[in-house]
Design an enzyme around this catalytic site. Structure first.
Site, PDB file in Angstrom:
ATOM      1  CB  CYS A 224      45.028  69.340  57.374  1.00 51.25           C
ATOM      2  SG  CYS A 224      43.586  68.859  56.416  1.00 51.25           S
TER       3      CYS A 224
HETATM    4  P1  NAD Z   1      36.996  72.580  51.065  1.00 50.53           P
HETATM    5  O1  NAD Z   1      37.101  74.013  51.379  1.00 50.53           O
HETATM    6  O2  NAD Z   1      37.764  71.997  49.927  1.00 50.53           O
HETATM    7  O3  NAD Z   1      35.457  72.231  50.809  1.00 50.53           O
HETATM    8  C1  NAD Z   1      34.394  72.692  51.576  1.00 50.53           C
HETATM    9  C2  NAD Z   1      33.135  72.719  50.710  1.00 50.53           C
HETATM   10  O4  NAD Z   1      32.023  73.087  51.529  1.00 50.53           O
HETATM   11  C3  NAD Z   1      33.178  73.734  49.568  1.00 50.53           C
HETATM   12  O5  NAD Z   1      32.859  73.085  48.364  1.00 50.53           O
HETATM   13  C4  NAD Z   1      32.100  74.767  49.951  1.00 50.53           C
HETATM   14  O6  NAD Z   1      31.463  75.339  48.829  1.00 50.53           O
HETATM   15  C5  NAD Z   1      31.161  73.902  50.770  1.00 50.53           C
HETATM   16  N1  NAD Z   1      30.255  74.653  51.659  1.00 50.53           N
HETATM   17  C6  NAD Z   1      30.539  75.724  52.449  1.00 50.53           C
HETATM   18  N2  NAD Z   1      29.438  76.106  53.112  1.00 50.53           N
HETATM   19  C7  NAD Z   1      28.449  75.264  52.759  1.00 50.53           C
HETATM   20  C8  NAD Z   1      27.075  75.146  53.117  1.00 50.53           C
HETATM   21  N3  NAD Z   1      26.485  76.001  53.965  1.00 50.53           N
HETATM   22  N4  NAD Z   1      26.336  74.157  52.569  1.00 50.53           N
HETATM   23  C9  NAD Z   1      26.910  73.310  51.688  1.00 50.53           C
HETATM   24  N5  NAD Z   1      28.202  73.367  51.306  1.00 50.53           N
HETATM   25  C10 NAD Z   1      28.963  74.337  51.836  1.00 50.53           C
HETATM   26  O7  NAD Z   1      37.349  71.798  52.408  1.00 50.53           O
HETATM   27  P2  NAD Z   1      38.103  70.392  52.582  1.00 50.53           P
HETATM   28  O8  NAD Z   1      39.551  70.524  52.330  1.00 50.53           O
HETATM   29  O9  NAD Z   1      37.333  69.332  51.888  1.00 50.53           O
HETATM   30  O10 NAD Z   1      37.940  70.209  54.164  1.00 50.53           O
HETATM   31  C11 NAD Z   1      36.701  69.941  54.769  1.00 50.53           C
HETATM   32  C12 NAD Z   1      36.942  69.531  56.210  1.00 50.53           C
HETATM   33  O11 NAD Z   1      37.674  68.304  56.245  1.00 50.53           O
HETATM   34  C13 NAD Z   1      37.781  70.522  57.023  1.00 50.53           C
HETATM   35  O12 NAD Z   1      37.324  70.536  58.336  1.00 50.53           O
HETATM   36  C14 NAD Z   1      39.172  69.939  56.956  1.00 50.53           C
HETATM   37  O13 NAD Z   1      39.961  70.306  58.053  1.00 50.53           O
HETATM   38  C15 NAD Z   1      38.888  68.451  56.982  1.00 50.53           C
HETATM   39  N6  NAD Z   1      39.928  67.624  56.365  1.00 50.53           N
HETATM   40  C16 NAD Z   1      40.510  68.032  55.204  1.00 50.53           C
HETATM   41  C17 NAD Z   1      41.482  67.212  54.602  1.00 50.53           C
HETATM   42  C18 NAD Z   1      42.172  67.648  53.341  1.00 50.53           C
HETATM   43  O14 NAD Z   1      43.211  67.039  53.015  1.00 50.53           O
HETATM   44  N7  NAD Z   1      41.674  68.619  52.602  1.00 50.53           N
HETATM   45  C19 NAD Z   1      41.834  65.994  55.204  1.00 50.53           C
HETATM   46  C20 NAD Z   1      41.190  65.602  56.358  1.00 50.53           C
HETATM   47  C21 NAD Z   1      40.239  66.430  56.933  1.00 50.53           C
END
Ligand code: NAD
Length: 423
Positions: free
Chosen positions: A264
């Protein structure tokens, strides 16, 4: 309530598990079939404390799929939780969010009932209203606020303690475009005892960026002070303690060290800076926050070279590969620039991490990985501490040169020679 979650990474899967724990039926949709299979067997594809237990206990309320049609038809509200990574220039890559919005629009076309779409992914101010909304309208032939609802509900969880953070947040921010969305979001979070803020879509998006950039700045600030303290022979942790007792400052995020990483802070600070640059708005605070952080891990190498000026063929152990404890996530981990530099200087690198070795190996298959910390440090000429895993706090470093980036008290006590990065 019947909820769907699109994208089952750290945020999506934790949200799904917690919404199910709160009594909702949840459909998780991901394009990754392997992940879908695992979730249906209650096996989390990522490591997060207590996640497996919650998936098991709520097995009957969580289903995973790759099928959009069923997902949209069978649920009343969809949370978009896909990744929003950085482009090469640091700007935000919205391709996943756009793709998902298109799909949702397509399958909303034939849905009779009102459906609410909520962006939970971190997106820049204006994205939900100016990008997600028109894509859904175009692909569904429907009107936002009339035929479907739109919301923005940023997520503040921290990896490693994600379940607890999700269920016990400091606040929930519900941005909504329309009254029905406002109501349905209120209903979903009705059992939460924290303040629930209702805002515009843009404000919800900005609250997330402003919070992350502030926290990153706080760490970069204490690291800059820490570099000064190191020169002056002052313990930065005493300084942090003294500062933190001031209620206006607060002690958290004042742990000096080798900087911040993860999924993040790096991408969010860069995205806001890139956006501001495009608008010709100065973002000097954010720019400096990033620059301080880029230099900070290499301080560990500078200190190491004070003791071992030539690193070629020297056995150097790196303890910790994940960007922080209790996660297997290595995105922008501080261990990466350190290992890159050690490689450049031809050191023999030995590494250990309790959870992140598998992920790190994909990027650096050619370094020597160990099954436990004691084997990893055995004949090392120096040990670098890059992540503060609990199990490292019990290691006896007798006879070792330790350069510590994370302030492990036991290392300070037991090492033959000890250097802290900012103390
Ligand atoms: P991640 O990369 O772990 O997960 C994303 C998921 O989306 C993956 O499983 C991927 O296969 C899936 N995906 C991609 N394209 C897709 C589609 N077309 N249809 C369905 N699924 C699809 O990401 P994350 O860390 O969970 O982060 C997600 C969002 O949340 C980001 O914007 C991030 O900035 C935000 N966020 C993350 C955190 C954190 O600590 N990881 C905390 C707060 C906010």
């Amino acid at each position: 309530m019947n909820i769907s979650i699109i994208g089952t990474g750290y945020v999506g899967l934790v949200s799904a598990a917690c919404f199910a724990k709160l009594g909702n039926n949840v459909i998780c949709l991901d394009i990754d079939e392997e992940k879908v299979k695992k979730i249906n067997n209650s096996i989390p594809p990522i490591y997060e404390k207590n996640l497996e237990k919650i998936l098991r206990e709520n097995k009957n309320r969580i289903k995973a799929t790759t099928d959009y049609k069923n997902t949209i038809e069978k649920t009343e509200i969809t949370f978009i939780c896909v990744g929003t990574p950085s482009n090469k220039d640091g700007s935000i890559d919205l391709s996943y969010v756009k793709k998902v919005s298109e799909q949702i629009g397509k399958y909303l076309k034939n849905k009779k009932k009102y459906h609410v779409v909520v962006v939970k992914s971190t997106v820049l101010p204006g994205t939900t209203q100016n990008i997600v909304l028109p894509i859904i309208e175009k692909n569904s032939g429907k009107k936002a606020g009339k035929d479907f609802g739109l919301g923005m509900n940023p997520e503040f969880l921290r990896e490693g303690v994600a379940i607890n953070d999700f269920l016990n947040p400091d606040r929930v921010v519900n941005g909504s475009y329309d009254e029905k969305t406002k109501k349905i979001l209120k209903e979903i979070y009705k059992d939460f005892s924290c303040p629930i803020m209702e805002t515009s879509l843009n404000a919800a998006e900005m609250i997330k960026y402003a919070s992350n950039c502030f926290l990153a700045a706080k760490i970069s600030y204490i690291n800059e002070i820490g570099n000064m303290c190191k020169k002056l022979g002052i313990d930065t942790y005493d300084v942090a303690e003294g500062m933190g007792l001031d209620k206006r400052i607060n002690r958290s995020f004042l742990n000096a060290g080798i900087g911040w990483g993860g999924s993040c802070f790096p991408k969010d600070t860069k995205a806001l800076r890139a956006w501001a640059e495009k608008q010709k708005i100065t973002s000097k605070m954010i720019d400096s926050t990033i620059k301080v952080n880029e230099k900070q891990p290499l301080q560990l190498i500078t200190l190491l070279k004070k003791h071992i000026p030539k690193l070629e063929n020297k056995k150097i152990t790196v303890l910790g590969l994940s960007f922080k404890p209790e996660t297997d996530d290595i995105r922008d981990t501080r261990a990466m620039p350190i290992i890159n530099q050690l490689k450049k200087e031809k050191a023999q690198i030995k590494a250990y991490d309790p959870k992140a070795t598998k992920n790190f190996k994909k990027i650096h298959p050619d370094i020597k990985y160990y099954e436990n910390a004691n084997d990893a440090i055995k004949d090392a000429e120096a040990v670098l501490i890059t992540t503060e895993w609990d199990e490292f706090k019990k290691i006896d470093f007798s006879g070792k040169l330790v350069i510590d980036g994370r302030r492990l008290k036991n290392a300070e006590k037991t090492a033959e020679t000890y250097e802290g990065v900012c103390w």
